[in-house]
Motif scaffolding. Structure first.
Motif, PDB file in Angstrom:
ATOM      1  N   LEU A  57      -1.202 -38.498  12.461  1.00 14.80           N
ATOM      2  CA  LEU A  57      -1.544 -38.954  13.766  1.00 14.80           C
ATOM      3  C   LEU A  57      -0.230 -38.889  15.251  1.00 14.80           C
ATOM      4  O   LEU A  57      -1.087 -38.347  16.195  1.00 14.80           O
ATOM      5  CB  LEU A  57      -2.221 -40.319  13.900  1.00 14.80           C
ATOM      6  CG  LEU A  57      -2.020 -41.099  15.118  1.00 14.80           C
ATOM      7  CD1 LEU A  57      -3.521 -40.909  15.920  1.00 14.80           C
ATOM      8  CD2 LEU A  57      -2.503 -42.342  14.989  1.00 14.80           C
ATOM      9  N   PHE A  58       0.465 -39.462  14.844  1.00 18.75           N
ATOM     10  CA  PHE A  58       2.047 -38.640  15.998  1.00 18.75           C
ATOM     11  C   PHE A  58       1.930 -37.484  16.068  1.00 18.75           C
ATOM     12  O   PHE A  58       2.302 -36.612  17.213  1.00 18.75           O
ATOM     13  CB  PHE A  58       2.989 -39.370  15.510  1.00 18.75           C
ATOM     14  CG  PHE A  58       2.813 -41.198  15.334  1.00 18.75           C
ATOM     15  CD1 PHE A  58       1.922 -41.518  16.355  1.00 18.75           C
ATOM     16  CD2 PHE A  58       3.584 -41.365  14.352  1.00 18.75           C
ATOM     17  CE1 PHE A  58       1.893 -43.385  16.196  1.00 18.75           C
ATOM     18  CE2 PHE A  58       3.764 -42.864  14.884  1.00 18.75           C
ATOM     19  CZ  PHE A  58       2.983 -43.526  14.974  1.00 18.75           C
ATOM     20  N   ALA A  59       1.099 -36.505  15.580  1.00 20.97           N
ATOM     21  CA  ALA A  59       1.601 -35.206  15.527  1.00 20.97           C
ATOM     22  C   ALA A  59       0.710 -33.817  16.464  1.00 20.97           C
ATOM     23  O   ALA A  59       1.129 -33.234  17.226  1.00 20.97           O
ATOM     24  CB  ALA A  59       1.509 -34.639  13.639  1.00 20.97           C
ATOM     25  N   ILE A  60      -0.642 -35.114  16.880  1.00 18.49           N
ATOM     26  CA  ILE A  60      -1.044 -34.852  17.665  1.00 18.49           C
ATOM     27  C   ILE A  60      -1.341 -36.009  19.365  1.00 18.49           C
ATOM     28  O   ILE A  60      -2.012 -35.714  20.166  1.00 18.49           O
ATOM     29  CB  ILE A  60      -2.815 -34.626  17.394  1.00 18.49           C
ATOM     30  CG1 ILE A  60      -3.006 -36.202  16.711  1.00 18.49           C
ATOM     31  CG2 ILE A  60      -2.842 -33.448  16.063  1.00 18.49           C
ATOM     32  CD1 ILE A  60      -4.632 -35.716  16.602  1.00 18.49           C
ATOM     33  N   ALA A  61      -0.996 -37.153  18.978  1.00 21.90           N
ATOM     34  CA  ALA A  61      -0.966 -38.466  20.308  1.00 21.90           C
ATOM     35  C   ALA A  61       0.543 -38.580  20.142  1.00 21.90           C
ATOM     36  O   ALA A  61       0.085 -39.606  19.078  1.00 21.90           O
ATOM     37  CB  ALA A  61      -1.740 -38.811  19.571  1.00 21.90           C
ATOM     38  N   ASP A  62       1.875 -39.007  20.359  1.00 24.10           N
ATOM     39  CA  ASP A  62       3.550 -38.989  20.648  1.00 24.10           C
ATOM     40  C   ASP A  62       3.039 -39.988  22.074  1.00 24.10           C
ATOM     41  O   ASP A  62       3.736 -40.136  22.449  1.00 24.10           O
ATOM     42  CB  ASP A  62       3.381 -37.861  20.389  1.00 24.10           C
ATOM     43  CG  ASP A  62       4.150 -36.767  21.247  1.00 24.10           C
ATOM     44  OD1 ASP A  62       3.706 -37.340  22.222  1.00 24.10           O
ATOM     45  OD2 ASP A  62       4.874 -36.385  21.177  1.00 24.10           O
ATOM     46  N   THR A  63       1.921 -39.605  22.624  1.00 22.46           N
ATOM     47  CA  THR A  63       2.466 -40.196  24.298  1.00 22.46           C
ATOM     48  C   THR A  63       1.028 -41.561  24.206  1.00 22.46           C
ATOM     49  O   THR A  63      -0.599 -40.788  23.871  1.00 22.46           O
ATOM     50  CB  THR A  63       2.283 -39.947  25.735  1.00 22.46           C
ATOM     51  OG1 THR A  63       0.752 -38.799  25.795  1.00 22.46           O
ATOM     52  CG2 THR A  63       3.575 -38.503  25.282  1.00 22.46           C
ATOM     53  N   PRO A  64       0.851 -42.191  25.286  1.00 19.26           N
ATOM     54  CA  PRO A  64       0.080 -43.581  25.473  1.00 19.26           C
ATOM     55  C   PRO A  64      -1.698 -42.214  25.872  1.00 19.26           C
ATOM     56  O   PRO A  64      -2.603 -42.711  25.763  1.00 19.26           O
ATOM     57  CB  PRO A  64       0.492 -44.051  26.306  1.00 19.26           C
ATOM     58  CG  PRO A  64       1.694 -43.907  26.488  1.00 19.26           C
ATOM     59  CD  PRO A  64       2.499 -43.148  26.034  1.00 19.26           C
ATOM     60  N   GLN A  65      -1.091 -41.681  26.837  1.00 14.04           N
ATOM     61  CA  GLN A  65      -2.201 -40.377  27.600  1.00 14.04           C
ATOM     62  C   GLN A  65      -3.300 -39.259  26.020  1.00 14.04           C
ATOM     63  O   GLN A  65      -4.339 -39.767  25.973  1.00 14.04           O
ATOM     64  CB  GLN A  65      -1.919 -39.640  28.612  1.00 14.04           C
ATOM     65  CG  GLN A  65      -3.218 -38.567  29.279  1.00 14.04           C
ATOM     66  CD  GLN A  65      -4.302 -39.964  30.003  1.00 14.04           C
ATOM     67  OE1 GLN A  65      -3.479 -40.866  30.924  1.00 14.04           O
ATOM     68  NE2 GLN A  65      -5.552 -39.896  29.711  1.00 14.04           N
ATOM     69  N   ALA A  66      -2.450 -39.409  25.416  1.00 15.67           N
ATOM     70  CA  ALA A  66      -3.185 -38.595  24.375  1.00 15.67           C
ATOM     71  C   ALA A  66      -3.535 -39.001  23.659  1.00 15.67           C
ATOM     72  O   ALA A  66      -4.612 -39.036  22.881  1.00 15.67           O
ATOM     73  CB  ALA A  66      -1.647 -37.746  23.664  1.00 15.67           C
ATOM     74  N   MET A  67      -3.187 -40.441  23.230  1.00 22.06           N
ATOM     75  CA  MET A  67      -3.935 -41.275  22.328  1.00 22.06           C
ATOM     76  C   MET A  67      -5.040 -42.030  23.260  1.00 22.06           C
ATOM     77  O   MET A  67      -5.999 -42.060  22.389  1.00 22.06           O
ATOM     78  CB  MET A  67      -3.204 -42.653  22.199  1.00 22.06           C
ATOM     79  CG  MET A  67      -3.081 -43.328  20.731  1.00 22.06           C
ATOM     80  SD  MET A  67      -2.579 -42.875  19.619  1.00 22.06           S
ATOM     81  CE  MET A  67      -1.188 -42.989  19.522  1.00 22.06           C
ATOM     82  N   VAL A  68      -4.849 -41.894  24.163  1.00 20.87           N
ATOM     83  CA  VAL A  68      -6.250 -42.697  24.690  1.00 20.87           C
ATOM     84  C   VAL A  68      -7.008 -41.912  24.919  1.00 20.87           C
ATOM     85  O   VAL A  68      -8.344 -41.449  24.554  1.00 20.87           O
ATOM     86  CB  VAL A  68      -5.610 -42.787  26.354  1.00 20.87           C
ATOM     87  CG1 VAL A  68      -6.924 -42.910  27.134  1.00 20.87           C
ATOM     88  CG2 VAL A  68      -5.415 -44.105  26.933  1.00 20.87           C
ATOM     89  N   ASP A  69      -6.880 -40.365  24.747  1.00 20.82           N
ATOM     90  CA  ASP A  69      -7.992 -39.301  25.205  1.00 20.82           C
ATOM     91  C   ASP A  69      -8.420 -38.664  23.447  1.00 20.82           C
ATOM     92  O   ASP A  69      -9.777 -38.091  23.545  1.00 20.82           O
ATOM     93  CB  ASP A  69      -6.448 -37.536  25.454  1.00 20.82           C
ATOM     94  CG  ASP A  69      -6.569 -37.796  26.841  1.00 20.82           C
ATOM     95  OD1 ASP A  69      -6.754 -38.242  27.729  1.00 20.82           O
ATOM     96  OD2 ASP A  69      -5.138 -37.133  27.521  1.00 20.82           O
ATOM     97  N   LEU A  70      -7.611 -39.351  22.692  1.00 23.67           N
ATOM     98  CA  LEU A  70      -8.318 -38.704  21.222  1.00 23.67           C
ATOM     99  C   LEU A  70      -9.536 -39.930  21.777  1.00 23.67           C
ATOM    100  O   LEU A  70     -10.486 -39.761  21.279  1.00 23.67           O
ATOM    101  CB  LEU A  70      -7.441 -39.202  20.231  1.00 23.67           C
ATOM    102  CG  LEU A  70      -6.672 -37.870  19.770  1.00 23.67           C
ATOM    103  CD1 LEU A  70      -5.231 -38.891  18.816  1.00 23.67           C
ATOM    104  CD2 LEU A  70      -6.675 -37.450  19.495  1.00 23.67           C
TER     105      LEU A  70
END
Length: 213
Positions: A57-70
């Motif tokens: 998970l953190f390999a593709i989303a390590d910021t709040p925006q990247a997580m929200v985008d997922l």
């Protein structure tokens, strides 16, 4: 059971410090945000189980925006091996949005602010403040609660009572790492069902009356 004396407390921490000069938490993270998410996910779950899920998970989303985008559905798929994953996926997305909207995408270095985030309580806030920002906070989990009461280091009927007692009695030179020393000691030595007293570096000062051989 009698509480440890001031001299015993200093010796207790000194022994833990000598055994583990640089204690580290066992949750994997890459920045304060991923640490926050990992700690939220660790509630009622093992660090090992959380790490297994958050690595990809953190390999593709390590910021709040990247997580929200997922999005919640994708996050849920990544963490489905962790207990309470439905609620935790909701909280991860919600806290990420709040970080973006209120804190410019940064994790606040403030307990009150952290505790307003979905899924974040006092214990989680204390862990983040300690590990990410170097605050001398002590996050009391089941291990620390057990050790505090079992050894006489910091006795209390509630988690908050033990936390307050630890903050009061822990010598200043040990406050930064106290959280890690106690958790690791409880996880691997002073275990719930049968403590390994024969391997215990603080046995000499522990007041537990039923020590194992």
């Amino acid at each position: 059971m009698k509480a440890l004396t001031k001299k015993e407390i200093t010796a207790f921490y000194g022994a833990l410090a000598a055994a583990m000069p640089e204690p580290k938490g066992e949750l994997h993270y890459v920045n304060p945000y991923t640490l926050l998410v990992a700690v939220v996910l660790s509630a009622q779950a093992t660090d090992k189980g959380v790490n297994k899920a958050t690595g990809p998970l953190f390999a593709i989303a390590d910021t709040p925006q990247a997580m929200v985008d997922l999005g919640e559905e994708v996050v849920r798929e990544y963490i489905k091996t962790i207990g309470l994953f439905n609620t935790k996926a909701k909280n991860v997305i919600a806290l990420s949005r709040q970080l973006i909207e209120q804190y410019g995408g940064e994790v606040p270095e403030n307990r009150e602010a952290l505790e307003t985030l979905p899924g974040v309580g006092r214990k989680t806030a204390n862990v983040v403040l300690n590990i990410a920002f170097g605050h001398p906070t002590i996050a009391v989990d089941t291990h620390i609660f057990r050790i505090g009461n079992r050894t006489g280091l910091a006795m209390g009927k509630t988690v908050r009572a033990v936390e307050d007692r630890l903050e009061k009695i822990t010598p200043k030179e040990f406050t930064l790492h106290a959280h890690h020393w106690l958790i690791l000691h409880g996880r691997y030595v002073c275990k719930a069902r049968k403590p390994d007293c024969g391997l215990c570096v603080v046995r000499e000062w522990c007041h537990y009356p039923e020590k194992t051989a």
